[in-house]
Design a protein around this motif. Structure first.
Motif, PDB file in Angstrom:
ATOM      1  N   GLY A  46       0.796  -1.219   0.000  1.00  0.00           N
ATOM      2  CA  GLY A  46       0.000   0.000   0.000  1.00  0.00           C
ATOM      3  C   GLY A  46       0.827   1.267   0.000  1.00  0.00           C
ATOM      4  O   GLY A  46       0.297   2.366   0.190  1.00  0.00           O
ATOM      5  N   LEU A  47       2.143   1.162  -0.204  1.00  0.00           N
ATOM      6  CA  LEU A  47       3.014   2.324  -0.225  1.00  0.00           C
ATOM      7  C   LEU A  47       3.156   2.850  -1.643  1.00  0.00           C
ATOM      8  O   LEU A  47       3.229   2.082  -2.598  1.00  0.00           O
ATOM      9  CB  LEU A  47       4.395   1.950   0.317  1.00  0.00           C
ATOM     10  N   ALA A  48       3.185   4.165  -1.764  1.00  0.00           N
ATOM     11  CA  ALA A  48       3.358   4.773  -3.081  1.00  0.00           C
ATOM     12  C   ALA A  48       4.732   4.442  -3.633  1.00  0.00           C
ATOM     13  O   ALA A  48       5.735   4.479  -2.922  1.00  0.00           O
ATOM     14  CB  ALA A  48       3.189   6.288  -2.979  1.00  0.00           C
ATOM     15  N   LEU A  49       4.793   4.094  -4.901  1.00  0.00           N
ATOM     16  CA  LEU A  49       6.070   3.861  -5.560  1.00  0.00           C
ATOM     17  C   LEU A  49       6.692   5.192  -5.961  1.00  0.00           C
ATOM     18  O   LEU A  49       6.002   6.215  -6.071  1.00  0.00           O
ATOM     19  CB  LEU A  49       5.862   2.986  -6.796  1.00  0.00           C
ATOM     20  N   GLY A  50       7.992   5.187  -6.174  1.00  0.00           N
ATOM     21  CA  GLY A  50       8.641   6.391  -6.644  1.00  0.00           C
ATOM     22  C   GLY A  50       8.064   6.833  -7.974  1.00  0.00           C
ATOM     23  O   GLY A  50       7.905   6.029  -8.887  1.00  0.00           O
ATOM     24  N   GLY A  51       7.721   8.106  -8.087  1.00  0.00           N
ATOM     25  CA  GLY A  51       7.110   8.630  -9.302  1.00  0.00           C
ATOM     26  C   GLY A  51       5.609   8.446  -9.371  1.00  0.00           C
ATOM     27  O   GLY A  51       4.969   8.862 -10.351  1.00  0.00           O
ATOM     28  N   ALA A  52       5.013   7.843  -8.328  1.00  0.00           N
ATOM     29  CA  ALA A  52       3.577   7.539  -8.371  1.00  0.00           C
ATOM     30  C   ALA A  52       2.706   8.782  -8.419  1.00  0.00           C
ATOM     31  O   ALA A  52       1.564   8.728  -8.902  1.00  0.00           O
ATOM     32  CB  ALA A  52       3.195   6.688  -7.158  1.00  0.00           C
ATOM     33  N   PHE A  53       3.216   9.920  -7.940  1.00  0.00           N
ATOM     34  CA  PHE A  53       2.419  11.147  -7.933  1.00  0.00           C
ATOM     35  C   PHE A  53       1.919  11.499  -9.332  1.00  0.00           C
ATOM     36  O   PHE A  53       0.896  12.170  -9.496  1.00  0.00           O
ATOM     37  CB  PHE A  53       3.240  12.307  -7.381  1.00  0.00           C
ATOM     38  N   LEU A  54       2.650  11.058 -10.354  1.00  0.00           N
ATOM     39  CA  LEU A  54       2.293  11.395 -11.723  1.00  0.00           C
ATOM     40  C   LEU A  54       1.042  10.654 -12.180  1.00  0.00           C
ATOM     41  O   LEU A  54       0.398  11.051 -13.161  1.00  0.00           O
ATOM     42  CB  LEU A  54       3.471  11.062 -12.647  1.00  0.00           C
ATOM     43  N   PHE A  55       0.670   9.596 -11.471  1.00  0.00           N
ATOM     44  CA  PHE A  55      -0.434   8.735 -11.908  1.00  0.00           C
ATOM     45  C   PHE A  55      -1.622   8.738 -10.942  1.00  0.00           C
ATOM     46  O   PHE A  55      -2.644   8.152 -11.239  1.00  0.00           O
ATOM     47  CB  PHE A  55       0.080   7.299 -12.065  1.00  0.00           C
ATOM     48  N   GLU A  56      -1.466   9.390  -9.809  1.00  0.00           N
ATOM     49  CA  GLU A  56      -2.519   9.412  -8.803  1.00  0.00           C
ATOM     50  C   GLU A  56      -3.149  10.791  -8.731  1.00  0.00           C
ATOM     51  O   GLU A  56      -2.492  11.803  -8.970  1.00  0.00           O
ATOM     52  CB  GLU A  56      -1.951   9.022  -7.436  1.00  0.00           C
ATOM     53  N   GLU A  57      -4.417  10.834  -8.371  1.00  0.00           N
ATOM     54  CA  GLU A  57      -5.129  12.102  -8.289  1.00  0.00           C
ATOM     55  C   GLU A  57      -4.608  12.929  -7.117  1.00  0.00           C
ATOM     56  O   GLU A  57      -4.186  12.388  -6.086  1.00  0.00           O
ATOM     57  CB  GLU A  57      -6.627  11.855  -8.123  1.00  0.00           C
ATOM     58  N   VAL A  58      -4.667  14.235  -7.273  1.00  0.00           N
ATOM     59  CA  VAL A  58      -4.229  15.143  -6.220  1.00  0.00           C
ATOM     60  C   VAL A  58      -4.978  14.839  -4.918  1.00  0.00           C
ATOM     61  O   VAL A  58      -6.207  14.747  -4.904  1.00  0.00           O
ATOM     62  CB  VAL A  58      -4.475  16.604  -6.625  1.00  0.00           C
ATOM     63  N   GLY A  59      -4.211  14.668  -3.842  1.00  0.00           N
ATOM     64  CA  GLY A  59      -4.830  14.451  -2.545  1.00  0.00           C
ATOM     65  C   GLY A  59      -5.406  13.062  -2.332  1.00  0.00           C
ATOM     66  O   GLY A  59      -6.121  12.844  -1.351  1.00  0.00           O
ATOM     67  N   SER A  60      -5.099  12.118  -3.203  1.00  0.00           N
ATOM     68  CA  SER A  60      -5.654  10.771  -3.049  1.00  0.00           C
ATOM     69  C   SER A  60      -5.056  10.051  -1.853  1.00  0.00           C
ATOM     70  O   SER A  60      -5.592   9.053  -1.381  1.00  0.00           O
ATOM     71  CB  SER A  60      -5.435   9.958  -4.321  1.00  0.00           C
ATOM     72  N   ALA A  61      -3.908  10.535  -1.357  1.00  0.00           N
ATOM     73  CA  ALA A  61      -3.302   9.965  -0.157  1.00  0.00           C
ATOM     74  C   ALA A  61      -2.727  11.096   0.676  1.00  0.00           C
ATOM     75  O   ALA A  61      -2.277  12.119   0.142  1.00  0.00           O
ATOM     76  CB  ALA A  61      -2.200   8.972  -0.536  1.00  0.00           C
ATOM     77  N   ARG A  62      -2.744  10.938   1.991  1.00  0.00           N
ATOM     78  CA  ARG A  62      -2.178  11.952   2.868  1.00  0.00           C
ATOM     79  C   ARG A  62      -0.655  11.958   2.735  1.00  0.00           C
ATOM     80  O   ARG A  62      -0.033  10.933   2.466  1.00  0.00           O
ATOM     81  CB  ARG A  62      -2.562  11.697   4.333  1.00  0.00           C
ATOM     82  N   ILE A  63      -0.085  13.133   2.912  1.00  0.00           N
ATOM     83  CA  ILE A  63       1.366  13.282   2.813  1.00  0.00           C
ATOM     84  C   ILE A  63       1.900  13.871   4.109  1.00  0.00           C
ATOM     85  O   ILE A  63       1.168  14.508   4.874  1.00  0.00           O
ATOM     86  CB  ILE A  63       1.768  14.174   1.619  1.00  0.00           C
ATOM     87  N   LEU A  64       3.196  13.654   4.356  1.00  0.00           N
ATOM     88  CA  LEU A  64       3.841  14.286   5.495  1.00  0.00           C
ATOM     89  C   LEU A  64       4.038  15.766   5.185  1.00  0.00           C
ATOM     90  O   LEU A  64       4.486  16.132   4.102  1.00  0.00           O
ATOM     91  CB  LEU A  64       5.196  13.635   5.774  1.00  0.00           C
ATOM     92  N   THR A  65       3.715  16.610   6.148  1.00  0.00           N
ATOM     93  CA  THR A  65       3.919  18.050   6.016  1.00  0.00           C
ATOM     94  C   THR A  65       4.492  18.586   7.317  1.00  0.00           C
ATOM     95  O   THR A  65       4.424  17.920   8.363  1.00  0.00           O
ATOM     96  CB  THR A  65       2.597  18.781   5.718  1.00  0.00           C
ATOM     97  N   PRO A  66       5.056  19.785   7.304  1.00  0.00           N
ATOM     98  CA  PRO A  66       5.565  20.362   8.555  1.00  0.00           C
ATOM     99  C   PRO A  66       4.511  20.472   9.649  1.00  0.00           C
ATOM    100  O   PRO A  66       4.852  20.463  10.832  1.00  0.00           O
ATOM    101  CB  PRO A  66       6.061  21.744   8.110  1.00  0.00           C
ATOM    102  N   GLU A  67       3.249  20.543   9.246  1.00  0.00           N
ATOM    103  CA  GLU A  67       2.184  20.641  10.247  1.00  0.00           C
ATOM    104  C   GLU A  67       2.006  19.343  11.032  1.00  0.00           C
ATOM    105  O   GLU A  67       1.380  19.338  12.095  1.00  0.00           O
ATOM    106  CB  GLU A  67       0.866  21.009   9.563  1.00  0.00           C
ATOM    107  N   THR A  68       2.541  18.240  10.513  1.00  0.00           N
ATOM    108  CA  THR A  68       2.359  16.938  11.168  1.00  0.00           C
ATOM    109  C   THR A  68       3.638  16.396  11.787  1.00  0.00           C
ATOM    110  O   THR A  68       3.706  15.229  12.149  1.00  0.00           O
ATOM    111  CB  THR A  68       1.802  15.911  10.154  1.00  0.00           C
ATOM    112  N   PHE A  69       4.679  17.235  11.911  1.00  0.00           N
ATOM    113  CA  PHE A  69       5.903  16.792  12.556  1.00  0.00           C
ATOM    114  C   PHE A  69       5.630  16.387  14.003  1.00  0.00           C
ATOM    115  O   PHE A  69       4.771  16.969  14.673  1.00  0.00           O
ATOM    116  CB  PHE A  69       6.962  17.903  12.563  1.00  0.00           C
TER     117      PHE A  69
END
Length: 601
Positions: free
Chosen positions: A12-35
């Motif tokens: 269930g982990l995104a592969l390298g380069g997967a952002f190019l094939f997935e819809e915006v926001g389809s998975a949560r990402i790490l951000t400075p707000e979640t450190f």
């Protein structure tokens, strides 16, 4: 299974380069707000060290005070700032890669210190962490963790820079089998004047590229004089000369002939860290430029009040937001992949290498985008300073010179542009990424005159569509180029470079939109984050179309070209905007915060 679902692993982990094939926001990402609190504490400690111990000594550092640099490394070691990437068993703290990148950001307020720190903790130490045997780790890592010893990395030669495997330095086994005898030279070695340990690459018997750990007092090793550089003048940069240098056989690093694994993995990680390694400098120069424009008066008014000054400040903030969003998103991907196993397990380093290699595409993006964003930002900062920006008294003069090297080391930006699209295509050919299937879908949609639609209808819906349009442009351009040139595509660098720019802007917009939505409070988007995202998109959207058209013009001719250019019109997504309103939203937040509004330096 649809094509996009193939961009995730079985875990269930995104592969390298997967952002190019997935819809915006389809998975949560790490951000400075979640450190985590621990990550914030390490960052606070490192940032305080940079502010209080490094910045006040900038003039001494600039004057090549190597003793001072060594002293600062020892002080950083006492605070645990050199040991984050070193396992606990060898005197380190063995923390996550996000913390490692946070330290790189905190240490980047002064360019010469940033390079010194990064060479020691990164390219100097990590080869031993990742590829050293138990005896080598036990001997070197505890001293490197404290700063008692300083590390350096020796790869580049007169005839081999980006082409690392073209090295000429040679290693042969001594007749008694106890030493490797090295002959050759290395150039541009950071920390060379005061390093205790060098990771050196040479070709065994002239053809087997291999790594070695070479200590400073090795017979036959000579450190040459300091180079006098345009920027990062305070860092030590010297050549190394090997004349029958006798290196004990137990100092061979990794397997004979497998040195490329060390070099390339270290470069991948260094490229990722460079994204963080420019952030501190970007935030500091934004803060300095803001302060200068508030104090400097022309025509009886502070120049910060002039719309064109405010436009530059807003653009600078948007670039910081973009680099920050992409950098920590990628750090989160690496940590997520590592988080599935025990960091104390014997195979931890092997899994780490796999994780870093998996996101090599994103790492090259961070290297290129981060270095060029810093260059654009500090150029605007000099302009805002006017004539003062050329005077050594003002820190922006030094930062302008220091920033230039970032586009050269860790593999030039030209090389990394080739890597971004080259790795995407190679993974697609192997079946790891659904590039050709997705590109086929895009071609069908273009034939029907369809364009992407926003999944979420909010203030960022146009930027979500823009991010998806950029992905479509990249996929379509890559498909057309691959079908036209086949195996010879790698020779058409102008095509690959142009489409790499589109891929980078797609990743930036995707990351910014996703982060801004994740940071919403009770469903309400922060208007400052929205404005910074929209400002970035205003430059990114026309740039993506321009680069795609350029790639197509270098690929097709005649009617085929006319047809493809006409089809691109379907993806021409322009939304009217009020530039003054966006500018004022961002600059008002800058003025209120005294600098970058989402995190002070």
């Amino acid at each position: 299974m649809d094509a996009a679902s193939k961009a995730t692993s079985q875990q269930g982990l995104a592969l390298g380069g997967a952002f190019l094939f997935e819809e915006v926001g389809s998975a949560r990402i790490l951000t400075p707000e979640t450190f985590t609190e621990e990550q914030r504490l390490f960052f606070k400690t490192a940032l305080q060290f940079s502010r209080e111990q490094v910045l006040p000594l900038s003039e001494r550092i600039e004057a090549k005070d190597n003793a001072l640099l060594r002293q600062l490394l020892r002080q950083a070691g006492e605070l645990g700032l050199l040991s984050v990437d070193i396992p606990e068993a060898y005197g380190g703290t063995g923390l996550d890669k996000t913390t490692s990148l946070l330290l790189a950001e905190a240490m980047s307020l002064n360019g010469s210190w940033s390079v010194t720190f990064g060479a020691h903790t990164g390219i100097g130490t990590l080869p031993i962490v990742w590829f050293g045997n138990a005896e080598q780790k036990a001997k070197y890592l505890p001293k490197l963790a404290t700063g008692e010893w300083v590390a350096a990395y020796a790869l580049t030669e007169q005839g081999s820079g980006s082409d690392a495997l073209g090295a000429k330095t040679k290693a042969v086994l001594s007749p008694d089998g106890k030493h490797w005898i090295l002959n050759g030279s290395k150039l541009y070695i950071t920390n060379a004047a005061f390093a205790d340990v060098f990771v050196v690459f040479a070709k065994v018997d002239g053809d087997k590229f291999t790594g070695f750990i070479v200590e400073k007092d090795t017979p036959g090793l000579t450190v040459g004089p300091e180079e006098h550089k345009m920027g990062i003048r305070g860092s030590s940069t010297c050549p190394l000369y090997f004349e029958d240098a006798r290196v004990p056989v137990e100092n061979q690093l990794g397997e004979v002939g497998k040195g490329h694994k060390i070099a390339f993995n270290i470069l991948n990680y260094g490229r990722l860290k460079l994204g963080a390694g420019v952030l501190g400098g970007m935030k500091l120069q934004l803060q300095n430029a803001l302060r200068f424009t508030q104090e400097r008066k022309q025509f009886n008014a502070p120049i910060v009040q002039f719309p064109l000054s405010r436009e530059k400040l807003a653009r600078m903030a948007a670039l910081v937001y973009a680099v920050e969003s992409m950098t920590y998103r990628t750090a989160g991907l690496v940590d997520a992949r590592l988080g599935q196993g025990d960091k104390d397990a014997p195979d931890y380093e092997a899994r780490l290498l796999e994780a870093v290699e998996e996101y090599a595409i994103e790492s090259s993006i961070m290297k290129v985008h981060g270095s060029e964003s810093f260059g654009h930002l500090v150029d605007d900062a000099v302009q805002l300073h006017g004539g003062a920006g050329y005077i050594e008294e003002y820190p922006v003069e030094r930062s302008y010179r220091d920033a230039r090297i970032n586009r050269i080391f860790e593999g030039t930006n030209e090389i990394n542009r080739m890597l971004i699209t080259g790795m995407l295509l190679k993974r697609a050919v192997r079946g790891d990424l659904p590039l050709f299937a997705m590109a086929g879908n895009v071609a069908e949609e273009l034939s029907r005159g369809e364009r992407p639609r926003a999944r979420v209808q909010d203030a960022l819906a146009p930027q979500e569509v823009a991010a998806e349009a950029a992905k479509h442009l990249a996929l379509h351009g890559l498909r057309v180029a691959a079908e036209t040139f086949g195996p010879e595509l790698e020779q058409h660098q102008e095509v690959l470079a142009a489409l790499s720019d589109v891929v980078m802007d797609a990743f930036a917009l995707d990351s910014m939109v996703t982060r801004t939505r994740q940071a919403a409070t009770s469903g309400a988007l922060d208007p400052v984050r929205v404005a910074m995202t929209q400002l970035y998109a205003l430059d990114a959207i026309p740039r993506a179309y321009d680069r795609t058209r350029r790639a197509l013009c270098a690929t097709l001719k005649g009617g085929a070209l006319d047809q493809e250019l006409e089809r691109l019109g379907t993806l021409d997504v322009f939304t009217p905007y009020d530039p003054a309103a966006l500018r004022e939203t961002v600059v008002a937040a800058l003025e209120s915060a005294g600098g970058y509004p989402l995190g002070a330096v």
